[in-house]
Design a protein around this motif. Structure first.
Motif, PDB file in Angstrom:
ATOM      1  N   PHE A  29      73.938  15.066  95.677  1.00  0.00           N
ATOM      2  CA  PHE A  29      73.853  14.326  96.848  1.00  0.00           C
ATOM      3  C   PHE A  29      72.668  13.971  97.351  1.00  0.00           C
ATOM      4  O   PHE A  29      71.723  14.673  97.563  1.00  0.00           O
ATOM      5  CB  PHE A  29      75.060  14.844  98.044  1.00  0.00           C
ATOM      6  N   ASP A  33      74.241  10.557 101.480  1.00  0.00           N
ATOM      7  CA  ASP A  33      75.486  10.251 100.977  1.00  0.00           C
ATOM      8  C   ASP A  33      76.619  11.206 101.586  1.00  0.00           C
ATOM      9  O   ASP A  33      77.734  10.710 101.952  1.00  0.00           O
ATOM     10  CB  ASP A  33      75.582  11.062  99.519  1.00  0.00           C
ATOM     11  N   ILE A  67      77.726   6.980  96.144  1.00  0.00           N
ATOM     12  CA  ILE A  67      77.184   8.168  95.589  1.00  0.00           C
ATOM     13  C   ILE A  67      76.806   7.933  94.020  1.00  0.00           C
ATOM     14  O   ILE A  67      77.050   6.752  93.516  1.00  0.00           O
ATOM     15  CB  ILE A  67      78.582   9.054  95.416  1.00  0.00           C
TER      16      ILE A  67
END
Length: 398
Positions: A29, A33, A67
């Motif tokens: 991540f 995010d 993402i």
């Protein structure tokens, strides 16, 4: 405060708290995010369920660049139950506590910063996280004698006034400030760029062990997570987030210290800076932020008055500073001889050799040594290495 995630039949209970810890665990991540996903889905359980389900919804998240594809692959290959069981054992065995954004004891100072950490792993005195006034102190990893002296004297003066000292336990200014706070019997918090069960750098091992017992170590990274340079900019936002203001002592124009300053400005925190010589590379950063509006401070009194008020500054504190022969918050008017005053006038924050003092003052060796020892006992000068002297805080900062 709930300190260890509950174990349900050897697998992770899908509570919001545990799902926040799982989100924090996924390494690919980007910092933003997780925050974006929580805004979209409302809570960590819903995020977990959506990402684990996969399919078209996750494809859309990738397509919209919310993402990364690598994150999807990591989630699909991740065994949360195995991870959860190992984390639970680590927290229990290493006496580490976990605090999530969902917990009532999560610090308000961090809740409202951009990309607030989802989890704080803590080792040491967790009650130190509850404080009224906190100051972040940051600076060079390779400070001058001047930088170390200022860090030491400022920290001690601030700590005995009840201000919690927050830094990153890096080499240099960070480590000096933590050590000075400990010597003052004050409160200090180190925000780490890796697991709180790992000492980094190893040169700070003694400070690390003392802080495990007498202070607080905090990190958003799980136990066992390596301290790598990629983590440090993220760590810096937590230092500034926990602080009411940031004090900068020696920094180059481009450095990790300046990242902390940028974070603090974004979080609307007060910036203080100790000025330095215009010829010093380590003063370029501090002098530049002063030009841009940071508060120039040449005494701890400037910060104490601004944070606590004038009355707090004049209030005497009975706490004695460990490792010092003088109380750093009380100034005594010592009657110095003409020779001692002259010797003080020759000293600054760079070391001066005793022979140079003797020649410049046209004094004999024994007389010079006698006067320098007297000044050292009074707290005006400090001996570093053999026969080298610098000014101490009694004559300058305090």
């Amino acid at each position: 405060m709930e300190t260890v995630p509950p174990r349900i039949g050897g697998s992770m209970e899908k509570s919001n708290r545990n799902c926040l810890m799982w989100l924090n665990h996924i390494k690919t991540f980007r910092q933003k995010d997780r925050t974006v996903l929580l805004k979209i889905y409302g809570d960590a359980v819903s995020v977990y369920e959506a990402l684990k389900l996969g399919g078209e919804e996750v494809d859309r998240l990738v397509e919209r660049k919310i993402i990364k594809l690598s994150t999807v692959n990591e989630i699909m290959n991740d065994s949360e139950d195995r991870w959860f069981d190992k984390l639970t054992v680590d927290l229990e065995n290493k006496n580490i506590k976990a605090l999530t954004l969902d917990d009532p004891d999560y610090p308000d100072r961090l809740k409202y910063i951009p990309t607030a950490p989802l989890v704080l792993y803590m080792r040491g005195k967790t009650e130190f996280l509850n404080y009224e006034h906190g100051l972040g102190i940051v600076g060079s990893r390779r400070p001058t004698y001047y930088g170390n002296l200022v860090a030491d004297e400022f920290t001690k003066a601030l700590a005995v006034k009840g201000i919690t000292i927050i830094s990153g336990m890096a080499m240099g200014i960070d480590a000096r400030c933590h050590q000075a706070a400990l010597e003052s019997n004050g409160k200090t918090i180190a925000v780490l760029g890796g697991g709180v069960d790992i000492c980094y750098p190893q040169t700070n091992y003694d400070i690390y062990m003392e802080m495990c017992e007498k202070a607080l170590l905090v990190s958003e990274y799980e136990p066992g997570e390596a301290h790598i340079s990629l983590h440090f900019p993220s760590r810096n936002r937590i230092i500034s987030g926990l602080s009411d203001g940031i004090l900068v002592i020696e920094a180059m124009l481009r450095s990790g210290t300046m990242i902390t300053v940028d974070n603090a400005l974004e979080q609307n925190k007060e910036i203080y800076a100790v000025p330095g010589r215009v010829t010093d590379m380590l003063s370029k950063g501090t002098n530049n932020i002063i030009k841009q509006g940071a508060a120039l401070v040449d005494s701890p009194a400037d910060i104490i008055v601004n944070m606590l008020g004038t009355e707090a500054f004049y209030k005497n504190d009975d706490k004695k500073v460990r490792g010092s022969g003088v109380n750093s918050t009380i100034i005594k008017k010592d009657k110095l001889s003409e020779k001692q005053t002259k010797l003080l006038g020759m000293l600054g924050f760079e070391p001066v050799f005793i022979d140079d003092l003797i020649r410049a003052n046209d004094m004999n060796i024994s007389d010079t040594i006698h006067n320098m020892k007297a000044l050292e006992e009074l707290g005006y000068v400090r001996s570093i290495e053999q026969s080298y002297y610098i000014l101490s805080g009694k004559n300058t900062c305090i």
